[in-house]
Design an enzyme around this catalytic site. Structure first.
Site, PDB file in Angstrom:
ATOM      1  N   HIS A   1      -0.974  22.881  83.414  1.00 21.24           N
ATOM      2  CA  HIS A   1      -1.216  24.257  83.835  1.00 21.24           C
ATOM      3  C   HIS A   1      -0.879  25.262  82.739  1.00 21.24           C
ATOM      4  O   HIS A   1       0.058  25.064  81.966  1.00 21.24           O
ATOM      5  CB  HIS A   1      -0.384  24.572  85.078  1.00 21.24           C
ATOM      6  CG  HIS A   1      -0.817  23.787  86.281  1.00 21.24           C
ATOM      7  ND1 HIS A   1      -1.845  24.187  87.094  1.00 21.24           N
ATOM      8  CD2 HIS A   1      -0.363  22.608  86.785  1.00 21.24           C
ATOM      9  CE1 HIS A   1      -2.008  23.297  88.059  1.00 21.24           C
ATOM     10  NE2 HIS A   1      -1.129  22.329  87.903  1.00 21.24           N
TER      11      HIS A   1
ATOM     12  N   ILE B   1      11.322  19.533  91.543  1.00 19.90           N
ATOM     13  CA  ILE B   1      10.378  19.650  90.418  1.00 19.90           C
ATOM     14  C   ILE B   1       8.989  19.269  90.927  1.00 19.90           C
ATOM     15  O   ILE B   1       8.516  18.154  90.734  1.00 19.90           O
ATOM     16  CB  ILE B   1      10.791  18.746  89.235  1.00 19.90           C
ATOM     17  CG1 ILE B   1      12.278  18.850  88.947  1.00 19.90           C
ATOM     18  CG2 ILE B   1       9.940  19.091  87.997  1.00 19.90           C
ATOM     19  CD1 ILE B   1      12.734  20.060  88.197  1.00 19.90           C
ATOM     20  N   GLU B   2       8.379  20.213  91.613  1.00 19.19           N
ATOM     21  CA  GLU B   2       6.997  19.972  92.040  1.00 19.19           C
ATOM     22  C   GLU B   2       6.077  20.648  91.030  1.00 19.19           C
ATOM     23  O   GLU B   2       6.512  21.083  89.965  1.00 19.19           O
ATOM     24  CB  GLU B   2       6.792  20.497  93.458  1.00 19.19           C
ATOM     25  CG  GLU B   2       7.005  21.981  93.623  1.00 19.19           C
ATOM     26  CD  GLU B   2       6.341  22.526  94.889  1.00 19.19           C
ATOM     27  OE1 GLU B   2       5.629  21.775  95.566  1.00 19.19           O
ATOM     28  OE2 GLU B   2       6.537  23.702  95.183  1.00 19.19           O
TER      29      GLU B   2
ATOM     30  N   CYS C   1     -17.085  -2.002  86.601  1.00 17.26           N
ATOM     31  CA  CYS C   1     -17.446  -0.576  86.678  1.00 17.26           C
ATOM     32  C   CYS C   1     -16.824   0.205  85.526  1.00 17.26           C
ATOM     33  O   CYS C   1     -17.435   1.090  84.964  1.00 17.26           O
ATOM     34  CB  CYS C   1     -17.000   0.030  88.001  1.00 17.26           C
ATOM     35  SG  CYS C   1     -17.644  -0.816  89.452  1.00 17.26           S
TER      36      CYS C   1
END
Lengths: 425, 122, 494
Positions: free
Chosen positions: C52, C349-350, C416
């Protein structure tokens, strides 16, 4: 085995479609035919389908999958089909170049005059039908469980719920029962059986395995391993019927909820897919939109009988061989036109000698530098002059044309190439 | 006393729905079949129901640890579990040839269990 | 006589592993304990994988500082630790004119937080940048420093680098209690015995409340996990090129539509506060919620192409507390408590915890130094962790060379995602060994594609059994109790 650089027909996959295609291609006269198989032996998923019911249409016999496969495997080997096992195709180009890799043969690059796509299909998975709940061990597609049970000799669990009344699901219900597991329930979200009725009789009814139509799994329970599932009834609009929730303790949830043609390689090769079938759009020769690339079997659409897959594979293999033979003939008759002394380029770049038999071929070219005096434009093979044309002068700005006539066919037919030179007259 | 039983023919993938008129143990009439197999199946299913068996047996030194096997003819339905039990005791040794007999005349049924495929040595 | 360490780190998520790597730079012995069979099993395992920019946290919070500082550390980190990281920027997308003012507010907040390179884009510009965007878009906030990463790759790389620099990692080792001498922590009790230490560091994620309570610290702090659910789409059919956030709400950053480093589009998360710290179940209601939320940004998504779904838990604190300046709901706890000695306490701590992890690690080092630890740099510390080959990411010429060097890279196990036996074996024998199916999956990305392991699973089970010298019956999905297979066939009479 030494691999060739160029094959006539390369078949990708050795299930019933691929085996039939390879056999048919050989019988149709294709010289170099190669099967590339990702598993360690030929036969595809038939090898784990140990139940009988195969071959009633083609052989008028009731065979188990491995027996059915073995007939074609033997035929393929006896016809001299080459085989790469434990080899994964990584990429196919629209020009029919194939990239593959294996532990034994390393990195492989080959070209082929025709390709038959016979990759079959894969199973729909839990996320595709969006069953909520935890993500523990013990949720498998029926086909994965079938491989473990029938080929590798391991049981995924002892108390099993099966979602989906497709044939693989019902057949696995019986198979797991044979191996001592308790199949608690087969749930089917539709209001009807999606597999064959005979399998309902001989796989479920015979062993008192309950089938519940219009039922599905609402959630998977258990953090590390499946401990239970919650089953629910749904109405015509697929809404949960309130109060119908039932916790069924089990250690395994098998999914038999549909098959999807496997076409990731086809996409790479530029093959157009039909959004309805999920497989390539094919013509009546099973050729795709890409010249020389054919497709057969479950890779095109999902069949319910293996016999029809074989039939499709035969047709595709035959047409692939015919295509390869035509390409070969063309390669044989195709010779390059070489720009010689003071010729900058010639169009066409190559010519098919056969075309000279009935009609003229016009060779158009430009010179590199001007020559302001009379010249010959000489067409010759390595040793002999075949024809020549007189010009009063040549200039780079003015295109010149030499015409090959049917009279020249005998000479041209002996040539490996034709060179055109500008020489003073 | 005649009565009508509904059966689904399992002779082939078509799975025809049959109506079988029976009198005691005797089949009086079969309808709904689309080929002769349907009549045979109905008569057999009423008097002596039988099923094909397909399973695996252990194999020593094989390319795979198991070899698939099947009954060449159907075995009596009540004996299925016993046949499976017999087969669980079997251990073959590779190489195995397709069609080779794994159990002859299993449990006196007159039916042979044979190997479904070759199993080469590992 | 129990083993003794200078530092014991409790919890092997991205914060614990990053801290292990930071501490490995200094003299002193370090042990990291993790209760699961692999590192990176909690909050780090299931999130949006975004680095972020930092316009989101409240100005002046510790969270804002960690976010913005952490963000700036990622380029160097990705270079040193050799994990993929792409700073492609992120967008907060306003739909309809009502949402436009929120962009300004965020931009001001970002500036206060010290975020560089943010600007407002017009509707027309946003449509050019993301062709699939909702045509009702009214504008967007573009944060150029936003990035995407693979949280497993980051965490594994940090932990590996720590191990190569002398840190010990013990898996399947659960913290039970502290060993105290008065108010000083002198060790930890685990399910595998007692371990002495001079410092214990709490990086236990959703369990960080319970760990600090055992030390008598912040008894009023409670973590109620916020569960977030996600869908993953097949990259062959759905391609979103950007990281798209909605305008944030009280419930958090909202349901986004974003791309991953592997090219798959993912949508989510919602935010449901739950009691059970192990409950990672997806729910029908929750999946509907993220589906509707995502369509607000990109209406053209199709459920037909969903290939995976999962849920993750964020360690969400319970609200304002007695300590001035800390609001558990909106900030992190990063402290050396005064009333307990030998304890570094990290809590709540998110998100943006992943972004902040390197800054938090540095912060802890600084705090330890302030607390009187010498923190003397170790001779021979190597900041570089070498990457391992990824067959899928190579062109054909590179693949050819790799297969030539080691033929095991020529055997493709996952059809895949094109993952090879060579890669799997390398992970099984790596400094942090991948001992379970999921451990291999997270490191190599096998089994994550459209067939969801239908093809590779039996093959990987066999490779794991062979390489570890155990029976396939002992091979598990994610540790004890999650074994794939119950028994051999032919063994039950009935």
């Amino acid at each position: 085995m030494t691999l060739k650089n160029v094959y006539d027909v390369v078949v990708i996959g050795s299930g019933p479609g691929g085996l039939a295609a390879a056999v048919a291609a050989k019988k149709e006269g294709a010289q170099d035919v190669l099967i590339i198989e990702r598993d360690v032996e030929l036969g595809g998923i038939l090898l784990q389908c140990i139940h009988n019911g195969f071959g009633l249409e083609i052989f008028k016999e009731d065979l188990p999958g491995p027996s059915y496969a073995q007939r074609y495997v033997k035929e393929a080997y006896s016809l001299g089909v080459e085989v790469l096992l434990d080899t994964m195709v990584l990429d196919i180009t629209p020009q029919r170049k194939i990239y593959a890799a294996s532990k034994r043969n390393g990195f492989i690059e080959i070209e082929s005059r025709s390709i038959v796509l016979a990759m079959g299909c894969r199973e729909r998975t839990r996320p595709q039908i969006r069953i909520p709940g935890s993500r523990p061990a013990g949720v498998y597609t029926a086909g994965t469980a079938q491989r473990w049970v029938n080929v590798e000799g391991y049981m995924p669990g002892n108390r099993v719920v099966i979602l989906g009344s497709g044939d693989i699901g019902m057949i696995m219900a019986r198979r797991l029962t044979f191996e001592g597991a308790k199949v608690e329930r087969v749930l089917e979200v539709m209001s009807y059986l999606t597999g064959l009725t005979r399998n309902y009789v001989q796989c479920l009814l015979d062993f008192d395995i309950p089938l519940q139509l219009r039922h599905t799994v609402k959630r998977v329970i258990g953090n590390n391993h499946v401990e239970a599932i919650e089953a629910v009834q749904v109405d015509e609009k697929w809404n949960v019927v309130p109060g119908s929730e039932e916790i069924i303790p089990c250690d395994t949830l098998l999914l038999s909820v549909g098959l999807i043609p496997e076409n990731e390689l086809s996409r790479k090769a530029g093959v157009i897919l039909d959004p309805v079938t999920g497989g390539p759009v094919v013509d009546d020769n099973f050729q795709t939109n890409v010249n020389g690339i054919f497709a057969a079997g479950n890779v095109v659409h999902v069949y319910d009988l293996v016999d029809w897959v074989t039939e499709a594979g035969y047709q595709a293999g035959k047409c692939a061989a015919a295509h390869a033979n035509e390409v070969r003939r063309k390669e044989h008759h195709l010779i390059p036109l070489i720009a010689g002394n003071n010729v900058r380029y010639i169009v066409p770049h190559m010519l098919d000698k056969r075309n000279l038999e009935g009609s003229e071929i016009r060779l158009q070219m430009r010179v590199s530098k001007p020559v302001e005096q009379p010249v010959w434009l000489e067409v010759h093979d390595k040793n002999n002059l075949i024809t020549r044309r007189a010009e009063r002068y040549v200039r780079p700005g003015e295109m010149v044309t030499v015409v090959l006539k049917p009279d020249h066919f005998t000479d041209v037919n002996k040539a490996d190439s034709l060179t055109i030179d500008v020489v003073p007259r | 006393m005649e009565e009508i039983q509904k059966l689904i023919c399992i002779s082939c993938p078509k799975g025809c729905s049959l109506e079988v008129t029976v009198d005691g143990d005797t089949v009086v009439k079969v309808s709904g079949e689309t080929c002769k197999k349907g009549v045979d199946y109905a008569e057999k299913e009423i008097t002596d129901p039988r099923r094909m068996i397909a399973t695996t047996v252990r194999v020593k030194n094989g390319f795979h640890p198991l070899v698939p096997v099947y009954s060449l003819q159907p075995v009596p339905k009540p004996l299925i579990r016993d046949v499976l039990k017999e087969l669980r005791k079997v251990e073959l040794a590779a190489p195995v040839k397709q069609g080779s007999i794994v159990l002859e005349n299993v449990l006196g049924t007159g039916v042979n269990i044979i190997a479904s495929r070759d199993m080469p040595v590992s | 006589m129990p083993e003794s360490y200078d530092f014991v780190i409790i919890g092997g998520g991205v914060v614990g592993c990053m801290l292990a790597r930071w501490l490995s730079r200094y003299e002193g012995s370090v042990l990291l304990i993790e209760k699961e069979a692999d590192i990176c099993m909690g909050a780090t395992a299931a999130n949006t994988a975004i680095v972020h920019a930092g316009y989101d946290p409240l100005p002046d919070s510790l969270k804002a500082r960690m976010n913005v500082t952490g963000n700036q550390m990622w380029d160097q980190l990705s270079g040193e630790l050799n994990f993929p990281f792409e700073r492609r920027g992120d967008y907060v997308v306003a739909i309809g004119d009502d949402e436009l003012p929120a962009l300004d507010t965020l931009m001001q907040q970002g500036k206060k937080n010290g975020v560089m390179g943010i600007q407002i884009l017009s509707k027309a510009e946003m449509i050019v940048r993301e062709k699939n965007i909702n045509p009702d878009v009214s504008g967007a906030l573009w944060a150029t420093t936003g990035g995407i990463c693979d949280p497993f790759a980051v965490t594994v790389a940090a932990a590996e680098n720590a191990v190569l620099n002398g840190v010990k990692v013990m898996l399947n080792t659960a913290f039970e209690d502290f060993i105290m001498e008065g108010s000083r922590i002198v060790g930890v009790k685990t399910n595998r015995g007692d371990i002495k230490c001079r410092w214990a560091i709490n990086s236990a994620g959703v369990y960080s409340d319970q760990v600090m309570h055992k030390a008598g610290v912040r008894p009023e702090f409670i973590i109620k996990p916020r569960r977030g659910e996600y869908f993953v789409f097949d990259r062959a059919d759905i391609t979103i090129d950007n990281v798209l956030f909605p305008v944030p709400s009280e419930k958090g950053k909202g349901i986004l539509v974003t791309t991953t480093l592997h090219g798959n589009t993912i949508i989510g998360p919602n935010a449901n506060i739950i009691d059970d710290k192990e409950n990672r179940e997806t729910t029908k209601v929750g999946l509907n919620e993220i589906w509707e939320g995502a369509q607000k940004l990109v209406p053209s998504l199709s459920l037909k192409y969903v290939i995976a779904m999962f849920a993750g838990l964020r360690p969400y604190g319970n609200g304002p507390c007695k300590t001035p300046g800390i609001d558990y709901q909106h900030d992190y706890i990063i402290e050396i408590p005064e009333d307990v000695q030998g304890f570094v306490n990290l809590g709540g701590i998110e998100s943006p915890g992943l972004t902040s992890a390197p800054a938090i690690a540095q912060e802890v080092v600084d705090m330890l130094r302030d607390a009187g630890e010498e923190m003397k740099e170790k001779k021979g510390w190597d900041p570089i962790r070498r990457g391992r080959p990824r067959f899928r990411d190579m062109d054909h010429e590179e693949q050819k060379r790799l297969v030539h060097m080691d033929p095991r890279y020529g055997r493709v196990i996952c059809r895949c995602e094109n993952v090879t036996e060579g890669e799997i074996v390398a992970e099984i024998h790596a400094p942090i060994p991948a001992l379970t199916y999921d451990a291999i999956k997270r490191r190599t990305w096998l089994g994550t594609g459209r067939c969801q392991a239908g093809f590779d699973m039996p093959r990987v089970v066999k490779i794991l059994a062979d390489e570890l010298g155990v029976s396939p019956l002992e091979v598990s999905k994610k540790g004890q109790g999650s074994e794939f297979l119950a028994r051999p066939t032919k063994q039950v009479e009935n």
